[in-house]
Motif scaffolding. Structure first.
Motif, PDB file in Angstrom:
ATOM      1  N   ILE A 211      -0.655  -5.312  18.198  1.00 49.08           N
ATOM      2  CA  ILE A 211      -1.552  -5.939  17.230  1.00 49.08           C
ATOM      3  C   ILE A 211      -2.763  -5.044  16.964  1.00 49.08           C
ATOM      4  CG2 ILE A 211      -3.098  -7.902  16.886  1.00 49.08           C
ATOM      5  CD1 ILE A 211      -1.062  -9.603  18.413  1.00 49.08           C
ATOM      6  N   ALA A 212      -3.308  -4.436  18.013  1.00 46.83           N
ATOM      7  CA  ALA A 212      -4.454  -3.544  17.829  1.00 46.83           C
ATOM      8  C   ALA A 212      -4.081  -2.333  16.981  1.00 46.83           C
ATOM      9  CB  ALA A 212      -4.992  -3.106  19.188  1.00 46.83           C
ATOM     10  N   ALA A 213      -2.885  -1.767  17.236  1.00 46.86           N
ATOM     11  CA  ALA A 213      -2.452  -0.613  16.438  1.00 46.86           C
ATOM     12  C   ALA A 213      -2.241  -0.991  14.983  1.00 46.86           C
ATOM     13  CB  ALA A 213      -1.168  -0.035  17.034  1.00 46.86           C
ATOM     14  N   ALA A 214      -1.698  -2.188  14.729  1.00 46.79           N
ATOM     15  CA  ALA A 214      -1.478  -2.626  13.344  1.00 46.79           C
ATOM     16  C   ALA A 214      -2.794  -2.873  12.619  1.00 46.79           C
ATOM     17  CB  ALA A 214      -0.618  -3.881  13.329  1.00 46.79           C
ATOM     18  N   GLN A 215      -3.772  -3.424  13.321  1.00 49.03           N
ATOM     19  CA  GLN A 215      -5.062  -3.702  12.679  1.00 49.03           C
ATOM     20  C   GLN A 215      -5.822  -2.424  12.347  1.00 49.03           C
ATOM     21  OE1 GLN A 215      -6.920  -6.306  15.522  1.00 49.03           O
ATOM     22  NE2 GLN A 215      -5.929  -8.148  14.711  1.00 49.03           N
ATOM     23  N   GLN A 216      -5.595  -1.355  13.098  1.00 50.72           N
ATOM     24  CA  GLN A 216      -6.295  -0.099  12.854  1.00 50.72           C
ATOM     25  C   GLN A 216      -5.590   0.783  11.838  1.00 50.72           C
ATOM     26  OE1 GLN A 216      -6.707   1.708  16.711  1.00 50.72           O
ATOM     27  NE2 GLN A 216      -7.935   0.024  17.531  1.00 50.72           N
ATOM     28  N   ASP A 217      -4.361   0.451  11.488  1.00 44.78           N
ATOM     29  CA  ASP A 217      -3.579   1.274  10.571  1.00 44.78           C
ATOM     30  C   ASP A 217      -3.675   0.695   9.156  1.00 44.78           C
ATOM     31  OD1 ASP A 217      -1.309   2.416   9.075  1.00 44.78           O
ATOM     32  OD2 ASP A 217      -0.719   3.252  11.000  1.00 44.78           O
ATOM     33  N   PRO A 218      -4.155   1.458   8.170  1.00 48.18           N
ATOM     34  CA  PRO A 218      -4.276   0.899   6.806  1.00 48.18           C
ATOM     35  C   PRO A 218      -2.924   0.564   6.181  1.00 48.18           C
ATOM     36  CG  PRO A 218      -4.774   3.252   6.827  1.00 48.18           C
ATOM     37  CD  PRO A 218      -4.679   2.822   8.251  1.00 48.18           C
ATOM     38  N   CYS A 220      -0.210  -0.517   7.792  1.00 50.42           N
ATOM     39  CA  CYS A 220       0.248  -1.768   8.385  1.00 50.42           C
ATOM     40  C   CYS A 220      -0.539  -2.954   7.839  1.00 50.42           C
ATOM     41  CB  CYS A 220       0.130  -1.698   9.902  1.00 50.42           C
ATOM     42  SG  CYS A 220       1.252  -0.516  10.680  1.00 50.42           S
ATOM     43  N   ARG A 221      -1.843  -2.779   7.643  1.00 52.28           N
ATOM     44  CA  ARG A 221      -2.632  -3.877   7.055  1.00 52.28           C
ATOM     45  C   ARG A 221      -2.157  -4.186   5.642  1.00 52.28           C
ATOM     46  NH1 ARG A 221      -7.128  -0.983   9.119  1.00 52.28           N
ATOM     47  NH2 ARG A 221      -7.740  -0.463   6.990  1.00 52.28           N
ATOM     48  N   LEU A 222      -1.762  -3.167   4.906  1.00 54.72           N
ATOM     49  CA  LEU A 222      -1.239  -3.389   3.560  1.00 54.72           C
ATOM     50  C   LEU A 222       0.084  -4.140   3.609  1.00 54.72           C
ATOM     51  CD1 LEU A 222      -1.383  -2.742   0.470  1.00 54.72           C
ATOM     52  CD2 LEU A 222      -0.070  -0.677   0.989  1.00 54.72           C
ATOM     53  N   ALA A 234       5.409  -4.782  10.738  1.00 53.48           N
ATOM     54  CA  ALA A 234       4.728  -3.691  10.038  1.00 53.48           C
ATOM     55  C   ALA A 234       4.755  -2.402  10.859  1.00 53.48           C
ATOM     56  CB  ALA A 234       3.287  -4.101   9.727  1.00 53.48           C
ATOM     57  N   ILE A 235       4.454  -2.515  12.158  1.00 51.92           N
ATOM     58  CA  ILE A 235       4.469  -1.322  13.021  1.00 51.92           C
ATOM     59  C   ILE A 235       5.868  -0.747  13.112  1.00 51.92           C
ATOM     60  CG2 ILE A 235       4.357  -0.663  15.447  1.00 51.92           C
ATOM     61  CD1 ILE A 235       1.684  -0.490  14.299  1.00 51.92           C
ATOM     62  N   SER A 236       6.867  -1.603  13.264  1.00 51.27           N
ATOM     63  CA  SER A 236       8.241  -1.124  13.376  1.00 51.27           C
ATOM     64  C   SER A 236       8.702  -0.452  12.083  1.00 51.27           C
ATOM     65  CB  SER A 236       9.166  -2.289  13.728  1.00 51.27           C
ATOM     66  OG  SER A 236      10.501  -1.857  13.882  1.00 51.27           O
ATOM     67  N   PHE A 237       8.342  -1.037  10.935  1.00 56.65           N
ATOM     68  CA  PHE A 237       8.740  -0.448   9.658  1.00 56.65           C
ATOM     69  C   PHE A 237       8.100   0.920   9.469  1.00 56.65           C
ATOM     70  CE2 PHE A 237       8.431   0.198   5.074  1.00 56.65           C
ATOM     71  CZ  PHE A 237       9.720  -0.099   4.662  1.00 56.65           C
ATOM     72  N   LYS A 238       6.833   1.042   9.799  1.00 60.84           N
ATOM     73  CA  LYS A 238       6.153   2.324   9.643  1.00 60.84           C
ATOM     74  C   LYS A 238       6.736   3.376  10.595  1.00 60.84           C
ATOM     75  CE  LYS A 238       1.533   4.297   9.092  1.00 60.84           C
ATOM     76  NZ  LYS A 238       1.735   5.523   9.858  1.00 60.84           N
ATOM     77  N   ALA A 239       7.093   2.941  11.812  1.00 55.98           N
ATOM     78  CA  ALA A 239       7.664   3.883  12.772  1.00 55.98           C
ATOM     79  C   ALA A 239       9.071   4.312  12.371  1.00 55.98           C
ATOM     80  CB  ALA A 239       7.678   3.257  14.168  1.00 55.98           C
ATOM     81  N   CYS A 240       9.850   3.394  11.798  1.00 54.55           N
ATOM     82  CA  CYS A 240      11.235   3.721  11.417  1.00 54.55           C
ATOM     83  C   CYS A 240      11.285   4.588  10.161  1.00 54.55           C
ATOM     84  CB  CYS A 240      12.032   2.439  11.205  1.00 54.55           C
ATOM     85  SG  CYS A 240      12.358   1.508  12.710  1.00 54.55           S
ATOM     86  N   VAL A 241      10.467   4.283   9.174  1.00 50.68           N
ATOM     87  CA  VAL A 241      10.479   5.050   7.928  1.00 50.68           C
ATOM     88  C   VAL A 241       9.757   6.377   8.110  1.00 50.68           C
ATOM     89  CG1 VAL A 241       9.751   5.052   5.521  1.00 50.68           C
ATOM     90  CG2 VAL A 241      10.709   2.979   6.517  1.00 50.68           C
ATOM     91  N   ASP A 242       8.621   6.349   8.799  1.00 51.78           N
ATOM     92  CA  ASP A 242       7.827   7.532   9.142  1.00 51.78           C
ATOM     93  C   ASP A 242       7.157   8.161   7.925  1.00 51.78           C
ATOM     94  OD1 ASP A 242       6.774   9.476  10.913  1.00 51.78           O
ATOM     95  OD2 ASP A 242       8.337  10.883  10.302  1.00 51.78           O
ATOM     96  N   ASP A 243       7.923   8.457   6.898  1.00 49.21           N
ATOM     97  CA  ASP A 243       7.384   9.086   5.692  1.00 49.21           C
ATOM     98  C   ASP A 243       8.071   8.451   4.484  1.00 49.21           C
ATOM     99  OD1 ASP A 243       6.354  10.629   3.693  1.00 49.21           O
ATOM    100  OD2 ASP A 243       7.096  12.540   4.448  1.00 49.21           O
TER     101      ASP A 243
END
Length: 350
Positions: A211-218, A220-222, A234-243
């Protein structure tokens, strides 16, 4: 195996990697074997061997595996053009090319794939995405152990005719209430409940980190502006897609996570089956959970209305899978554009 090396000759290297040793094979542009060796699985050793033998390779192929991402990153840092290739695609090519499977033939086959340029490259994630993937994997492992302990306790109590449907925070209390006064069951069940309580505490530790990592990542907040999408998704999607530039079209992201129907077509036969279930299993599960949350609770949106109309004609389960696929495309499109979730069709048209 040691022909005269010319300056204008192009070389291609194949590495068959194991934990301790790596089989290396270098071929020239005509397919002749130039060097073969068995080296320690160390990028420094492999790069030094290529430099000392004046083998300036055009491509260095590494089959995807547990240590392939680390090895490719380190070889690139040392100036070697390392490429991580798809293991299934490479296995099919190696099986067709060599009758006997061994490390030497595998390295030779990978080098040949590099030479003829018929490989399928695998994306190597950034270090940040790898660390977040480790965090999610650790949390998922503890969650699986908690479920296994609960199922074990249920199975043991079922032998005594004790049934209870409660899950979550009331699980341990309900178990103790039902075995109260049983001197035979308490010494067996109590250690399992203590182990479950310890695992639950560590799961909460991981949850706070996520939760802390998601709140600090713009980004993930989006993504969390979508109803039903929380910090874990959100964290999992960002980690899986990466770019997000990996995918030219957002609609292909659903296929990457195995949410598109599997198709078999041969001659007059054309069968469209269930989803392919390719890609990351945890991400696919989280997308389904997010789709279920959007359909069962929360305010209405154009996306939810589309899923509810689909559920009336095709059923709730298929609608949730379709919504999960569309959520993946929506999250990717939002990441690329930087715009928050659009609730109405009028906003989408604008």
């Amino acid at each position: 195996l040691t022909p005269a090396l010319e300056d204008d000759v192009m070389f291609y290297c194949g590495l068959d990697v194991s934990l301790k040793q790596t089989a290396l094979c270098v071929v020239d542009g005509g397919g002749r074997v130039v060097r073969e060796a068995k080296l320690t699985t160390d990028p420094e050793v492999i790069s030094r061997f290529l430099r000392e033998n004046d083998l300036c390779c055009e491509r260095v192929g590494v089959e995807a595996g547990g240590t392939s991402s680390w090895l490719c990153v380190e070889l690139r840092r040392l100036g070697q053009p390392a490429i991580c290739i798809d293991a299934k695609h490479a296995a099919a090519a190696l099986q067709a090319g060599f009758r006997n499977k061994n490390d030497r033939n595998d390295a030779r086959g990978i080098a040949e794939l590099m030479r003829v340029n018929t490989f399928r490259e695998v994306w190597i994630k950034s270090r940040e995405s790898q660390y977040r993937g480790m965090l999610l994997t650790a949390r998922g492992t503890l969650h699986g152990q908690r479920v296994a302990l609960e199922n074990t306790i249920r199975g043991l109590l079922r032998l005594e005719g004790i049934h209870f449907p409660t899950r979550g925070s009331r699980f341990a209390e309900d178990v103790l209430e039902r075995i109260e006064g049983s001197d035979a069951l308490l010494p067996i069940i109590q250690p399992l409940l203590e182990a479950r309580a310890t695992i639950m505490r560590q799961i909460r530790v991981f949850d706070r980190q996520i939760i802390a990592a998601a709140q600090q990542d713009p980004v993930c907040r989006l993504l969390m502006t979508i109803p039903g999408v929380g910090a874990h998704t959100a964290i999992s999607f960002k980690a899986c897609v990466d770019d997000p530039a990996r995918f030219r079209r957002s609609r292909t992201v659903g296929a990457h996570f195995g949410l598109t129907p599997r198709q078999y077509s041969s001659g007059e036969i054309n069968v469209s089956g269930r989803i392919s279930k390719m890609g990351d299993r945890g991400m696919r599960r989280l997308l389904y959970v997010a789709a279920n949350a959007m359909m069962t609770r929360g305010r209405w949106s154009a996306l939810k209305a589309w899923a509810m109309r689909l559920a009336k004609t095709r059923g709730a389960r298929r609608a949730k899978v379709a919504l999960a696929r569309r959520l993946a495309a929506t999250m990717h499109a939002m990441w690329r554009s930087g715009e928050p979730f659009r609730w109405t069709e009028r906003a989408e048209a604008a």
